[in-house]
Write an enzyme that holds these catalytic residues in place. Structure first.
Site, PDB file in Angstrom:
ATOM      1  N   LYS A 148      -9.557   1.415  -2.167  1.00 49.38           N
ATOM      2  CA  LYS A 148      -9.809   0.772  -0.954  1.00 49.38           C
ATOM      3  C   LYS A 148     -11.318   0.976  -1.152  1.00 49.38           C
ATOM      4  O   LYS A 148     -12.166   2.159  -0.803  1.00 49.38           O
ATOM      5  CB  LYS A 148      -8.632   1.458  -0.853  1.00 49.38           C
ATOM      6  CG  LYS A 148      -8.183   0.638   1.415  1.00 49.38           C
ATOM      7  CD  LYS A 148      -7.801   1.537   2.369  1.00 49.38           C
ATOM      8  CE  LYS A 148      -7.421   1.222   3.281  1.00 49.38           C
ATOM      9  NZ  LYS A 148      -6.351   1.523   4.101  1.00 49.38           N
ATOM     10  N   GLU A 165       0.659  -1.126  -0.420  1.00 46.52           N
ATOM     11  CA  GLU A 165       0.037  -0.027   0.230  1.00 46.52           C
ATOM     12  C   GLU A 165       0.604   1.394  -0.027  1.00 46.52           C
ATOM     13  O   GLU A 165       2.481   1.402   0.493  1.00 46.52           O
ATOM     14  CB  GLU A 165      -0.775   0.172   0.994  1.00 46.52           C
ATOM     15  CG  GLU A 165      -2.144   1.630   1.156  1.00 46.52           C
ATOM     16  CD  GLU A 165      -2.812   1.084   2.558  1.00 46.52           C
ATOM     17  OE1 GLU A 165      -4.102   1.990   2.359  1.00 46.52           O
ATOM     18  OE2 GLU A 165      -2.347   0.834   3.919  1.00 46.52           O
ATOM     19  N   CYS A 173      -5.272  -2.873   2.508  1.00 49.27           N
ATOM     20  CA  CYS A 173      -5.354  -2.973   4.424  1.00 49.27           C
ATOM     21  C   CYS A 173      -6.288  -3.367   5.095  1.00 49.27           C
ATOM     22  O   CYS A 173      -6.184  -4.497   5.654  1.00 49.27           O
ATOM     23  CB  CYS A 173      -3.952  -1.493   3.907  1.00 49.27           C
ATOM     24  SG  CYS A 173      -3.982  -1.188   5.662  1.00 49.27           S
TER      25      CYS A 173
END
Length: 285
Positions: free
Chosen positions: A116, A44, A157
């Site tokens: 995300k 990330e 993440c």
């Protein structure tokens, strides 16, 4: 379906300028190609890690113009590599940014895009609140992409803490789950490995989790311990928590079907109703 997938995973300490991160990935792609790899996986914020809002604003641009992604596309074509660039910030339509993941094929084409979905808005004890949604817009789509090694599921993440996302990927046939990350030290120490191993075990899939590590130019410190985990939950690669690094391993994709045959939880899953029983008051006799 091709069985053997040779993966090179990069652990980075990304800086607050695209250029230095581009140099790091250029070197990593060269090593991956020399090691006979099919895929290079990055963490990330691989392209840019910069919490200075004004400085970041001057650098962040669209996907088409992003210098880091242009470098990754060129390297994929140069070396005939698949590259999962982790993520990098790009402009969103509402004036915020997207924490933007992609998958690049060996021709240099972007074949999948993932923004995300679950943003890191948390309240860790002893630390200032972390409000990723102050600067970033959430994605709205889960993305599964077909490859010669079966379907791959994309995530980033904090998505790791939402197991239904990976369950949906597995039920759709995903063989590899990408979870590029920049975990904080306290959450990394407490939760990182156990959550990653759980996602691999419960879905019978490989997990590739390239991570940021160490002290960054913008003042952040990240946990590291980039991991690759097999469908049985065994850690097959761990880059540690002290420094950047790179490792190459060969994944036997046939182990996905073997794990799911031995423990067919995807097939055993059943629909059910949800009932909540409240406390009942009683009348004294």
């Amino acid at each position: 379906m091709t069985s053997d997938l040779r993966v090179s995973m990069l652990q980075m300490t990304s800086g607050n300028r695209h250029a230095a991160n581009q140099v790091t990935v250029d070197e990593a792609a060269h090593r991956a190609a020399a090691d006979g790899c099919d895929l290079l996986a990055l963490p990330e914020a691989a392209g840019l890690m910069n919490k200075d809002k004004e400085d970041a604003r001057r650098q962040i641009t669209t996907e088409a113009e992003d210098p880091f992604l242009l470098t990754c596309r060129g390297l994929a074509a140069k070396y005939g590599l698949w590259i999962q660039p982790g993520s990098t910030p790009v402009k969103a339509a509402d004036g915020r940014y997207l924490n933007h993941g992609t998958l690049i094929d060996p021709s240099g084409a972007i074949v999948a895009r993932y923004d995300k979905v679950h943003l890191f808005d948390v309240f860790l004890e002893g630390r200032k609140p972390t409000g990723e949604s102050d600067r970033y817009a959430p994605g709205t789509e889960a993305v599964l992409v077909d490859t010669p090694w079966g379907p791959w599921g994309l995530s980033i993440c904090y998505d790791l803490r939402f197991p239904h996302l990976y369950r949906d990927y597995a039920k759709a046939g995903a063989t590899v789950l990408f979870i590029p990350s920049a975990f904080t030290v306290p959450t990394g120490r407490a939760h990182w490995e156990v959550l990653l191993r759980a996602r691999a075990i419960e879905n019978g899939a490989y997990v590739v989790a390239a991570a940021q590590v160490g002290d960054h130019e913008d003042g952040r410190t990240t946990w590291g311990h980039s991991l690759i985990i097999d469908p049985w939950g065994e850690v097959v690669a761990d880059l540690g928590g002290d420094a950047p690094g790179q490792i190459s391993v060969t994944l036997d994709i046939a182990r996905v079907a073997a794990a799911r045959q031995q423990i067919p939880s995807l097939e055993n899953e059943r629909d059910y109703t949800f009932t909540r029983i409240g406390a009942h008051e009683t009348t004294p006799a």
